[in-house]
Design a protein around this motif. Structure first.
Motif, PDB file in Angstrom:
ATOM      1  N   UNK A  83       0.829  -1.210   0.000  1.00 41.36           N
ATOM      2  CA  UNK A  83       0.000   0.000   0.000  1.00 41.36           C
ATOM      3  C   UNK A  83       0.861   1.257   0.000  1.00 41.36           C
ATOM      4  N   UNK A  85       0.312   5.146   0.502  1.00 44.78           N
ATOM      5  CA  UNK A  85      -0.708   6.153   0.838  1.00 44.78           C
ATOM      6  C   UNK A  85      -0.533   7.445   0.048  1.00 44.78           C
ATOM      7  N   UNK A  87      -0.461  10.584   1.191  1.00 40.74           N
ATOM      8  CA  UNK A  87       0.531  11.497   1.790  1.00 40.74           C
ATOM      9  C   UNK A  87       1.775  10.691   2.162  1.00 40.74           C
ATOM     10  N   UNK A  89       3.940  10.093   4.302  1.00 41.55           N
ATOM     11  CA  UNK A  89       4.348  10.363   5.681  1.00 41.55           C
ATOM     12  C   UNK A  89       5.319   9.311   6.163  1.00 41.55           C
ATOM     13  N   UNK A  90       6.455   9.767   6.644  1.00 39.42           N
ATOM     14  CA  UNK A  90       7.489   8.837   7.094  1.00 39.42           C
ATOM     15  C   UNK A  90       8.014   9.316   8.435  1.00 39.42           C
ATOM     16  N   UNK A  91       8.677   8.436   9.149  1.00 43.01           N
ATOM     17  CA  UNK A  91       9.321   8.862  10.389  1.00 43.01           C
ATOM     18  C   UNK A  91      10.564   9.659  10.006  1.00 43.01           C
ATOM     19  N   UNK A  92      10.503  10.947  10.217  1.00 48.19           N
ATOM     20  CA  UNK A  92      11.581  11.811   9.724  1.00 48.19           C
ATOM     21  C   UNK A  92      12.915  11.541  10.410  1.00 48.19           C
ATOM     22  N   UNK A  93      12.866  10.942  11.593  1.00 47.63           N
ATOM     23  CA  UNK A  93      14.108  10.708  12.329  1.00 47.63           C
ATOM     24  C   UNK A  93      14.684   9.315  12.071  1.00 47.63           C
ATOM     25  N   UNK A  94      14.195   8.650  11.027  1.00 49.71           N
ATOM     26  CA  UNK A  94      14.796   7.378  10.622  1.00 49.71           C
ATOM     27  C   UNK A  94      15.478   7.572   9.280  1.00 49.71           C
ATOM     28  N   UNK A  99      13.918   2.696   7.954  1.00 50.96           N
ATOM     29  CA  UNK A  99      12.465   2.675   7.763  1.00 50.96           C
ATOM     30  C   UNK A  99      12.038   1.410   7.006  1.00 50.96           C
ATOM     31  N   UNK A 102      12.284  -1.627   9.123  1.00 49.66           N
ATOM     32  CA  UNK A 102      11.145  -1.652  10.047  1.00 49.66           C
ATOM     33  C   UNK A 102       9.894  -2.222   9.357  1.00 49.66           C
ATOM     34  N   UNK A 103       9.614  -1.712   8.165  1.00 47.91           N
ATOM     35  CA  UNK A 103       8.427  -2.193   7.437  1.00 47.91           C
ATOM     36  C   UNK A 103       8.592  -3.686   7.092  1.00 47.91           C
ATOM     37  N   UNK A 134      18.913  10.760   7.076  1.00 46.14           N
ATOM     38  CA  UNK A 134      17.608  10.849   7.748  1.00 46.14           C
ATOM     39  C   UNK A 134      16.552  11.295   6.738  1.00 46.14           C
ATOM     40  N   UNK A 147       8.362   5.494   0.036  1.00 49.90           N
ATOM     41  CA  UNK A 147       7.047   4.898   0.296  1.00 49.90           C
ATOM     42  C   UNK A 147       6.749   3.786  -0.705  1.00 49.90           C
TER      43      UNK A 147
END
Lengths: 277, 559
Positions: A83, A85, A87, A89-94, A99, A102-103, A134, A147
């Motif tokens: 998927x 999305x 927007x 949106x990601x964890x900006x501090x990774x 990232x 993690x996924x 980052x 993404x």
């Protein structure tokens, strides 16, 4: 629900309180096809995709994705779907690599597989050399690429892409389009795209559905849709179906308000002055 | 990247996906909270991402040195002497101190997760997260436990202080040490749990929306007000609290008291005699409530880890008619500025966090008026104390609300810049809006001071005019600093920098009146007013107006 189709819905409906976001939609999407869901803002595209990904619950109706019921077998639906999305949106501090790791772990992938897959995707999306930066330092287009990597990391059977090329530069957009084509042709993936870009939809999609106010108004191949309303291309067909406003009326407000014509009145004055001289 | 490469990569990935399927299915029963927790730790330690292990080893080594060596040494320097000198009240004072430390700690730790409500970058990632097979209760547990290393820091900082306070009274045994560390541990994690639940609930309830962040910030301010209230209560009412220990029964259900009561019981059971709940009920509540809360929130996590917070239904605010106050402001301000001022007013007061800020300023200045009025004995004291109130009041107002001019306006700056009125439009309209705010603030402070100090009309009028002018000049200073280094977000580094500079500039304002009176002895009250207030105003004008002038010049050159 049928296992013969990648995605099948019957009277799928979603209400947010009194607001009817999606109204009894019926979709039948075979495996290995690219389906494009088009529609104006707020028509119900994102809600539909979220329901099909078991992110939000349905109000009524039935739906199956990959043969799994989106409510009773939501975990299985999530395992086989990727998927992207709307927007990014990601964890900006990774970092991008962190990232994606993690996924990958959330999809129960083994570490060796995650590592290999990340290297492949980083190379594919031209993010080499930046994978340890980052994400806060990434441009919108680069975030979109990360993404996309996240959506593909577990090599899903069915991929949902909400505006996949909207933030990308022309070269990256071309690459994503080629990738989508290859995913369908070579890897027999099923792709579900929500987009505003009609040329992208016309180029990539085997079947297109136009959703307005939560209802699918028209469905068919791009050619069928164009012919059904006697249009020249998909853009014209889309505008006719959605009833977009006519260009002639758009500047009507200028004539109604005399203050807005001050430039023209200045020109007229200048003309008069010249004549008097 | 060419299409050929794409094909190659796709081929390579397709071959191993089938082999993986069975392994992945076998792992599906595995809980994912550890993955979420690990990710949470990664996010919070991103600054040390290349040396995470080293960072934790260094941090915890320092904390252990603090707990085992430094803190006991420091407290041993003065606590035994204090215990001996004030032996009759020492135990109750220590009891109140421990209770207050734990009360404030509880609030601070609840505030911490609220500060992170819906950071913009995390909005989309929630959607990505929910699209994966991870379950909501794993997200909840993972995010909660992922903060553990940070909360453990709080435990290792605070507990040695509590131990240091108790040690002069009783020589703690190892068992008592363990009890105290265990109690602080439970207290800190329960506060974290409450903060996480409240934060998640707000995120869910208001969902993908600016309102969530706004409400989160407002709550942070409400908790900050409570913190300040506790702090002042201890500072100014210590004697009263010592005489009336039964007052804390009003807070019987404030969780930190359950925990602190167990510590107090271990010092001396008499210390909780006046408390409505006995030790067993305290233990039961301190152990049972956190466990039940954790269990229930884990079970019910699905109801708040969702995107179904009614995104559409709750995010709409309809404003059909303009508030009569805004209409009045429009009329009074005239055509040139009316519209812009009203826009600034709407922008400012439609944020709950800003209203909480205003409440904080009003509350603090109200309290200061009351406190200062207690010092008023003669006319000279009226002049002196009102000058202090003017200096501190104006400064506090500018620090807390004066620095918000450009928040969320990064793109708007360009709109103003390319308009014919330029940057002056945003700067002056904000200052004029702040003037309206200052008028109301001054009316409030003047009224409070008049009521509490019973000062005459002449002094009231003088105070009103001076406070208003001083507060507005201070606003110019804040605005000047913001123009030089605009902060477009409340957490921007420039916001912290500007606030620090403002606080530094405020320091001479507090010391000037006192220092002047040491060196100069004015013969009359009128002369005293001039002697202590003229330099104050000159200093403030001398600092603020050039800052504003150069700030606006710099903002004009912003690219």
């Amino acid at each position: 629900m049928s296992k013969a189709y990648a995605i099948k819905t019957q009277n799928l409906t979603k209400n947010f309180g009194e607001l009817l976001a999606v109204n009894k939609i019926d979709l039948t999407i075979p495996y290995g096809k690219t389906y494009g869901l088009l529609g104006p803002n707020g028509a119900g595209k994102t809600t539909t995709v979220r329901m099909l990904n078991a992110i939000i619950s349905k109000t009524s109706g039935n739906a199956s994705v990959g043969g799994y019921d989106i409510v009773a077998e939501s975990q299985k639906v999530k395992m086989i779907c990727g998927f992207l999305p709307e927007a990014p949106g990601l964890y900006s501090k990774l970092t991008a690599k962190e990232f994606l790791e993690f996924i990958g772990e959330l999809y129960y992938l083994q570490k060796s597989v995650i590592s290999a897959r990340i290297d492949e995707l980083i190379e594919l999306f031209n993010l080499e050399g930046r994978e340890n930066d980052l994400l806060e330092g990434y441009s919108r287009g680069m975030k979109q690429k990360v993404c996309l990597c996240a959506a593909l990391i577990q090599d899903p059977e069915i991929i949902f892409l909400d505006e996949p090329t909207s933030n990308l530069d022309p070269a990256a957009a071309r690459m994503v389009k080629d990738l989508i084509s290859q995913l369908v042709k070579k890897a027999e993936k099923t792709i579900f795209i929500c987009t505003h870009l009609l040329d992208t939809a016309e180029e990539l999609c085997d079947i297109i559905g136009i959703i307005i106010d939560g209802e699918i108004k028209v469905e068919g191949t791009p050619k069928e849709i164009i012919e059904s309303v006697g249009a020249r291309d998909l853009e014209e067909a889309y505008l006719k179906i959605t009833g977009a406003s006519h260009i002639d009326d758009l500047l009507g407000w200028r004539e109604e308000n005399p203050n807005n014509n001050h430039n023209e009145s200045k020109k007229n004055k200048n003309k008069k002055n010249k004549r008097s001289r | 990247m060419t299409v050929l490469t794409t094909e190659e990569v796709m081929d390579s990935t397709v071959t191993d996906i089938k082999k993986e399927a069975s392994i992945r299915l076998a792992h599906q029963k595995k809980s994912l909270w550890k993955t979420i927790a690990r990710n949470e730790i990664r996010i919070r330690t991103s600054s040390f991402r290349n040396h995470r292990m080293l960072f934790f080893i260094a941090l915890y080594s320092l904390l252990i040195i603090w707990a085992v060596v430094i803190a006991p040494y420091l407290f041993d320097l003065f606590m035994p002497t204090l215990a001996e000198q004030f032996s009759d009240v020492f135990k109750p004072v220590i009891a109140i101190t421990i209770e207050s430390i734990m009360m404030m700690l509880f609030l601070v730790l609840v505030i911490y997760p609220l500060n992170n409500i819906y950071k913009e970058e995390e909005i989309g990632s929630k959607e990505i997260l929910l699209a994966t097979p991870v379950r909501a209760n794993d997200i909840f547990l993972g995010e909660f436990l992922g903060k553990a290393p940070m909360y453990s820091v709080a435990i290792l900082i605070i507990t040695p202080i509590i131990v240091g306070l108790i040690n002069p009274i009783i020589n703690l045994t190892v068992f008592q040490y363990l009890i105290i560390y265990g109690i602080v541990f439970g207290h800190v994690y329960f506060a974290n749990l409450i903060g996480s639940i409240v934060g998640s609930w707000i995120e869910h309830k208001i969902s993908k929306n600016e309102k969530a962040r706004d409400l989160g910030k407002a709550l942070v301010w409400v908790f900050t007000i409570l913190l300040v209230v506790i702090m002042y209560a201890i500072m100014f009412f210590l004697n009263y609290l010592l005489e009336h220990p039964e007052l804390k029964n009003w807070l019987a259900f404030y969780p930190s008291l359950w925990f602190s009561n167990i510590i107090l019981y271990s010092i001396d059971p008499v210390l909780i005699n006046t408390f409505i709940l006995n030790i067993w009920i305290n233990v039961l509540l301190a152990v049972g409530i956190p466990i039940i809360t954790l269990y229930l929130s884990y079970r019910k996590a699905e109801s708040f880890y969702t995107l179904e917070g009614g995104v559409e239904k709750s995010s709409i605010t309809i404003i059909e008619h303009e508030n009569p106050f805004y209409k009045l402001v429009r009329k009074i301000s005239g055509r040139k500025w009316g519209g812009l001022i009203v826009i600034q007013l709407k922008r400012f007061f439609r944020k709950k966090a800003n209203i909480a800020r205003v409440a904080y300023v009003v509350g603090l200045l109200g309290f200061m008026s009351w406190f200062i009025s207690r010092m008023v004995e003669d006319e000279a004291m009226i002049v002196f104390s009102s000058t202090i109130l003017i200096a501190i009041g104006g400064g506090i107002g500018s620090i807390i609300v004066g620095h918000l001019a450009f928040i969320d306006s990064k793109d708007l700056i360009w709109v103003y810049k390319r308009s014919p009125r330029g940057i002056k439009a945003i700067v002056y309209s904000y200052l004029l809006m702040m003037l309206i705010f200052n008028i109301f603030l001054t009316i409030f402070v003047t009224t409070m001071l008049t009521i509490f100090s019973d000062i005459d009309l002449f002094n009231t009028v003088i105070f009103f005019v001076e406070f208003l002018i001083f507060a507005e000049i201070s606003m110019c200073q804040a605005m000047g600093l913001q123009c030089i280094s605009p902060a477009f977000g409340e957490k921007d580094s420039s916001m912290k920098g500007n606030t620090m500079i403002s606080m530094l500039l405020l320091q001479p304002l507090m010391f000037l009146p006192i220092s002047l009176l040491i060196f100069i002895n004015p013969g009359s009250v009128e002369l005293m007013r001039v002697v202590i207030q003229a330099p104050l105003f000159l200093y403030n004008i001398g600092v603020s107006l050039p800052l504003l002038y150069f700030g606006m010049k710099k903002l004009n050159r912003l690219e």
